[in-house]
Design a protein around this motif. Structure first.
Motif, short mmCIF file in Angstrom:
data_model
loop_
_atom_site.label_atom_id
_atom_site.label_comp_id
_atom_site.label_asym_id
_atom_site.label_seq_id
_atom_site.Cartn_x
_atom_site.Cartn_y
_atom_site.Cartn_z
N ALA A 184 0.84 -1.21 0.00
CA ALA A 184 0.00 0.00 0.00
C ALA A 184 0.87 1.25 0.00
O ALA A 184 0.55 2.24 -0.67
CB ALA A 184 -0.92 -0.01 1.22
N GLY A 185 1.99 1.21 0.74
CA GLY A 185 2.90 2.33 0.73
C GLY A 185 3.48 2.59 -0.65
O GLY A 185 3.63 3.75 -1.07
N ALA A 186 3.80 1.50 -1.37
CA ALA A 186 4.31 1.66 -2.73
C ALA A 186 3.24 2.25 -3.64
O ALA A 186 3.52 3.13 -4.48
CB ALA A 186 4.77 0.30 -3.27
N ALA A 187 2.00 1.78 -3.48
CA ALA A 187 0.90 2.32 -4.27
C ALA A 187 0.67 3.79 -3.94
O ALA A 187 0.38 4.61 -4.82
CB ALA A 187 -0.38 1.52 -4.02
N LEU A 239 -4.99 -1.35 1.22
CA LEU A 239 -5.06 -0.97 2.63
C LEU A 239 -6.27 -1.59 3.31
O LEU A 239 -6.20 -2.04 4.46
CB LEU A 239 -5.10 0.56 2.75
N SER A 240 -7.39 -1.65 2.60
CA SER A 240 -8.60 -2.26 3.16
C SER A 240 -8.41 -3.76 3.39
O SER A 240 -8.87 -4.31 4.40
CB SER A 240 -9.79 -2.03 2.22
N ALA A 241 -7.72 -4.43 2.45
CA ALA A 241 -7.44 -5.85 2.63
C ALA A 241 -6.57 -6.08 3.86
O ALA A 241 -6.80 -7.02 4.64
CB ALA A 241 -6.74 -6.40 1.38
N ALA A 242 -5.60 -5.21 4.06
CA ALA A 242 -4.76 -5.31 5.26
C ALA A 242 -5.59 -5.09 6.51
O ALA A 242 -5.41 -5.77 7.53
CB ALA A 242 -3.62 -4.29 5.19
N ALA A 243 -6.52 -4.15 6.45
CA ALA A 243 -7.38 -3.86 7.60
C ALA A 243 -8.23 -5.06 7.97
O ALA A 243 -8.45 -5.34 9.16
CB ALA A 243 -8.26 -2.65 7.30
N VAL A 244 -8.72 -5.79 6.96
CA VAL A 244 -9.53 -6.99 7.23
C VAL A 244 -8.69 -8.04 7.94
O VAL A 244 -9.13 -8.66 8.93
CB VAL A 244 -10.10 -7.55 5.91
N ARG A 258 -4.88 2.23 14.75
CA ARG A 258 -4.18 3.02 13.74
C ARG A 258 -4.67 2.73 12.33
O ARG A 258 -4.75 3.64 11.51
CB ARG A 258 -2.67 2.76 13.83
N VAL A 259 -5.01 1.48 12.03
CA VAL A 259 -5.49 1.18 10.67
C VAL A 259 -6.84 1.83 10.44
O VAL A 259 -7.15 2.28 9.32
CB VAL A 259 -5.54 -0.35 10.42
N ARG A 260 -7.67 1.93 11.49
CA ARG A 260 -8.95 2.63 11.34
C ARG A 260 -8.72 4.11 11.07
O ARG A 260 -9.40 4.71 10.21
CB ARG A 260 -9.80 2.44 12.60
N ILE A 261 -7.78 4.70 11.78
CA ILE A 261 -7.47 6.12 11.58
C ILE A 261 -6.93 6.34 10.17
O ILE A 261 -7.32 7.30 9.48
CB ILE A 261 -6.44 6.60 12.63
N THR A 262 -6.05 5.45 9.73
CA THR A 262 -5.45 5.59 8.40
C THR A 262 -6.52 5.52 7.31
O THR A 262 -6.53 6.32 6.37
CB THR A 262 -4.39 4.50 8.17
#
Length: 337
Positions: A184-187, A239-244, A258-262
């Motif tokens: 996600a950072g690369a994207a 990012l959403s896939a990571a959040a899941v 933090r993932v919710r805030i991001t």
């Protein structure tokens, strides 16, 4: 020998607490974002050549002077942006170096701290090149991307300072989720790069006095905006896939929070971009969009670092340089996949 002399001088300063170090590190993030935001103000107010030379404002003056060809407010905005770089960014960059050196923090932190003043000087030179080349769109874009990179580095430093110098890393989220955040950072980097092309073709050339002389990207704005938006969708999807995975897998609460805030920050930034496009790019939204970009960069960097925090060794006494730093909730966690 020179460095030893530097250490002796630094040791004359008061020993900063862990909380003081974190506060300075937070201010460093804000200062790096501030220089990007004030740069956008320079652009949307067409003050990019308010000071047409560098490092002086004019060939015969370091500071703004009364002139018929350059309005005083353009000079004030551009000169003010330069002063923020000199007095705020450099001062805070020096402060974080002195704080972590005085506290004798680990080498990793020292390296990140020294990057801040070094990269600030590079950024100042790049700003000078921007002016001297007449605000070429690709130089302006590189200037913005450099600011975002500095925000990322400052955010990483902020997280690392809050972690103890002894011990080692312990997973605080599924390893697959952390890899997804890295992707996600690369994207996100591609999203930012594409965003600079939209700006390069957009209506804000940076100099209202002679806009036809400014080098602009002559490509369809809707096409560039579509590419920018498409990359944003990819970034948000990863990012959403990571959040899941973070929500389903064994993850520490700081990572979940933090993932919710991001995600919230990214969605807010996307909304600003959509409104900006359909309202014909008003200046105030450009400034908010740049601030949002810096927020997305900082939040993504912090999230990635929190997913594998450095944990103190059990029973190891806190030293003066890290006293007040608490172990992560995942300090006893087993490796996770």
């Amino acid at each position: 020998m020179l460095y030893r002399g530097f250490l002796r001088l630094v040791d004359l300063l008061p020993l900063p607490s862990a909380r003081a170090q974190r506060i300075i590190a937070l201010l460093v993030i804000l200062s790096q974002a501030l220089i990007a935001v004030t740069g956008s103000i320079v652009r949307v107010t067409a003050s990019g050549l308010g000071c047409p030379t560098w490092p002086k404002c004019f060939d015969d003056s370091l500071v703004p002077i009364a002139r018929q060809d350059v309005p005083w407010w353009h000079q004030a905005i551009e000169f003010g942006n330069r002063q923020i770089a000199v007095w705020i960014v450099i001062t805070l960059s020096a402060a974080i170096v002195l704080a972590v050196t005085r506290a004798r923090r680990r080498r990793e932190i020292l390296v990140y701290a020294w990057i801040m003043p070094a990269s600030t000087i590079v950024q100042a030179v790049l700003g000078g090149i921007t002016v001297l080349t007449g605000l070429k769109w690709w130089v302006v874009g590189a200037h913005m991307l450099a600011s975002c990179a500095m925000v990322w580095i400052a955010a990483v430093l902020f997280v690392k300072i809050a972690q103890p110098d002894d011990g080692g890393r312990t997973p605080a989220a599924p390893a697959t989720a952390r890899r997804l955040v890295a992707w996600a950072g690369a994207a996100m980097a591609l999203v930012l790069a594409a965003g600079t092309t939209v700006t390069g073709a957009g209506p804000h050339a940076g100099d209202r006095t002679n806009p036809e002389a400014i080098d602009r990207l002559k490509v369809s704005i809707p096409l560039l905006a579509s590419i920018h938006g498409g990359l944003l969708v990819v970034f948000l999807a990863i990012l959403s896939a990571a959040a899941v995975l973070i929500a389903r897998g064994p993850s520490d609460e700081p990572v979940r929070r933090r993932v919710r805030i991001t995600l919230l920050v990214v969605c807010a930034q996307a909304l600003i971009g959509v409104v900006q496009y359909f309202t014909h790019v008003p200046g105030v939204l450009v400034v908010l969009h740049v601030a949002g970009a810096c927020s997305v960069v900082a939040e993504t960097a912090i999230l990635y670092q929190l997913m594998a925090p450095r944990i103190a060794r059990p029973g190891f006494p806190a030293t003066s340089n890290t006293r007040g730093i608490r172990p992560s909730a995942g300090s006893a966690a087993a490796p996770r996949e």
